[in-house]
Design an enzyme around this catalytic site. Sequence first.
Site, PDB file in Angstrom:
ATOM      1  N   LYS A 138       0.553  -1.283  -0.148  1.00  0.00           N
ATOM      2  CA  LYS A 138       0.427  -0.016   0.177  1.00  0.00           C
ATOM      3  C   LYS A 138       0.762   1.428   0.087  1.00  0.00           C
ATOM      4  O   LYS A 138       1.965   1.253   0.358  1.00  0.00           O
ATOM      5  CB  LYS A 138      -0.934   0.051   1.172  1.00  0.00           C
ATOM      6  CG  LYS A 138      -2.407   1.619   1.148  1.00  0.00           C
ATOM      7  CD  LYS A 138      -2.852   0.803   2.471  1.00  0.00           C
ATOM      8  CE  LYS A 138      -4.080   2.089   2.335  1.00  0.00           C
ATOM      9  NZ  LYS A 138      -4.675   1.420   3.927  1.00  0.00           N
TER      10      LYS A 138
ATOM     11  N   SER B 116     -10.150  -0.733   7.462  1.00  0.00           N
ATOM     12  CA  SER B 116      -9.470  -0.724   5.516  1.00  0.00           C
ATOM     13  C   SER B 116      -8.976  -2.037   5.439  1.00  0.00           C
ATOM     14  O   SER B 116      -7.913  -1.879   3.475  1.00  0.00           O
ATOM     15  CB  SER B 116      -8.886   0.637   5.798  1.00  0.00           C
ATOM     16  OG  SER B 116      -9.239   1.357   5.874  1.00  0.00           O
TER      17      SER B 116
ATOM     18  N   SER C  33     -10.091   1.299   2.683  1.00  0.00           N
ATOM     19  CA  SER C  33      -8.729   2.231   1.757  1.00  0.00           C
ATOM     20  C   SER C  33      -7.929   1.911   1.606  1.00  0.00           C
ATOM     21  O   SER C  33      -7.002   2.242   0.672  1.00  0.00           O
ATOM     22  CB  SER C  33      -8.338   2.915   3.047  1.00  0.00           C
ATOM     23  OG  SER C  33      -7.443   2.543   3.264  1.00  0.00           O
TER      24      SER C  33
END
Lengths: 483, 94
Positions: free
Chosen positions: A75, A174, A150
């Site tokens: 990420k 997330s 997210s």
Amino acid sequence: MQLYEMTVHEVKALLDKKEVSAREVLDAVMERIRKVEDKVKSFVTITEDLAYDKASWCDEKAEKGAIKGIPYALKDIICTKGVKTTCSSRMLANFVPFYDATVARLLDEQHGLLVGKLNMDEFAMGSSTEQSAFFPTRNPWDLERVPGGSSGGSASAVAADEVFFTLGTDTGGSIRQPASFCGIVGMKPTYGRVSRWGVVAFASSLDQVGVFAKDVEDCALIMNIICGKDPLDSTSVDLEVPDFTSFLHTDIKGMKIAYPREYFGKGVDEDIKAAVMKALKHYEEMGAVVEEVSLPHSEYALPAYYIIAPAEASANLARFDGVRYGLRDFKADNVIDMFSNTRKEGFGPEVKRRIMLGTYALSSGYYDAYYLKALKVRRLIYNDFARVFEDFDIIISPTTPTVAFKLGEQSDPLTLYMNDILTVPVNMAGLPGMSIPCGFKEGLPIGMQIIGKAFDEGTMLKAAYAFEQTTSYHQVKPALEVK
Amino acid sequence: MALTIKEVEHVAMLARLSLTEEEKKVFAEQLGAILGYVEKLNELSTEGVEPLAHILPVFNVFREDEVKPSPPREEIMANGPLTEDGYYKVPKIV
């Protein structure tokens, strides 16, 4: 089966026996990325050259590594030395860290191949990856739908077989929510289990780094690498890290499983409830003891979260001022305007909204009414879980109230916040939680959430493995089309 | 209930965030709606409940004060939007 479709443990077996080289594995992955990336858009940055350098090194050197020669991605909130780390924000669009986050270093030391950085909601604030300042990511199961967020890019990359595993972060869901939307395994470890050093902070008392994987065994393998005390993160905990693969067996006779009635209430899709109830029945047939319980303060977790998380975010994001790194407004002739204009240009609407909300909640005259009140409610939520865990080994619930929704479908902030209603309580209590696939609704994956006692990820992995190995939901792959 | 534009401007000033007139209007509505939802917390009595800021039983964490190598200054400052002679440059403050 194509190389890129394999799991970490399958490709590792081939690499160990020298039936394939690291370069061949990387070739397969890069070809797959070239083929599908235009559709899913998981990546902000692709580090093909770096990955090939490392692959050649892997093929030439005898040094051992737990993931030697295996491509993965991170990420874009996890700092990587010499590789842009943007948080999918204009603010950090050109930020190149001069150090690796501890988790990035640990994977690198086991000789995995970093192939890129993954798209996300800006600064990890969102549930759909539509808040990325660059572009939205698509759900491989239906390209008109969101992958969740997210950590949306982390989930879509694994679901679309672009890499073998990824890391993400989970502040209110997330990791688990996108894993659920994309039909893969997602693990948020206990708060304190994994170092947060070098991970751009959103809400420091809630953030935790975790794993996206194609199956439970892979999840355990990666957990073995990333967990443990880090002197650079004072909130990482000095507890022995077990070999998580030792929990991977299917004998769960006598395991005590609770399901909280509040997590099966109105607002949760009936088909999702039915899929999770069916899974609970399956556990019962395998010899587990399954009982309904109550977590009475569940409905207060989300409102408390939307005070605590923005409050911590407003403090953490104060560092983005245009002085030391990131965007800078050069037009202002005084320093206050320079700060304010830099932040106006650098942050997107959701980030601004949360900074405003957090600043309001912490401001003079409102601190007790909002922030202190929310911290007290957090205690009540924590106590709810502690009571249930006196008598049970794990808690099972749906991961999300709905399956993946369409891009643009949820534009109102409060509607979007409701996505996290079943995952946020776990962060509030600092517990480990994971999502594994347990069914489909009209071709879209349904996720089951498993919640464990603090620092008992092993029992969760055991329960997850037992379900996975006796069902076939994890073997179904998306077609990468618009449904 | 919506916040007033004045309240929004005050909070934006505290957050060092300049907003357009349109953003002020939108945030006044949206923050009001979110805070309205948060009012739900007042249904609960929290008298005598200890606030929980952090779930770990960790308070002060100390280490030995040892001199260790730091990354080179040039590497750290390479991300600076405006630097000169090893300093970050900003508009005149006083």
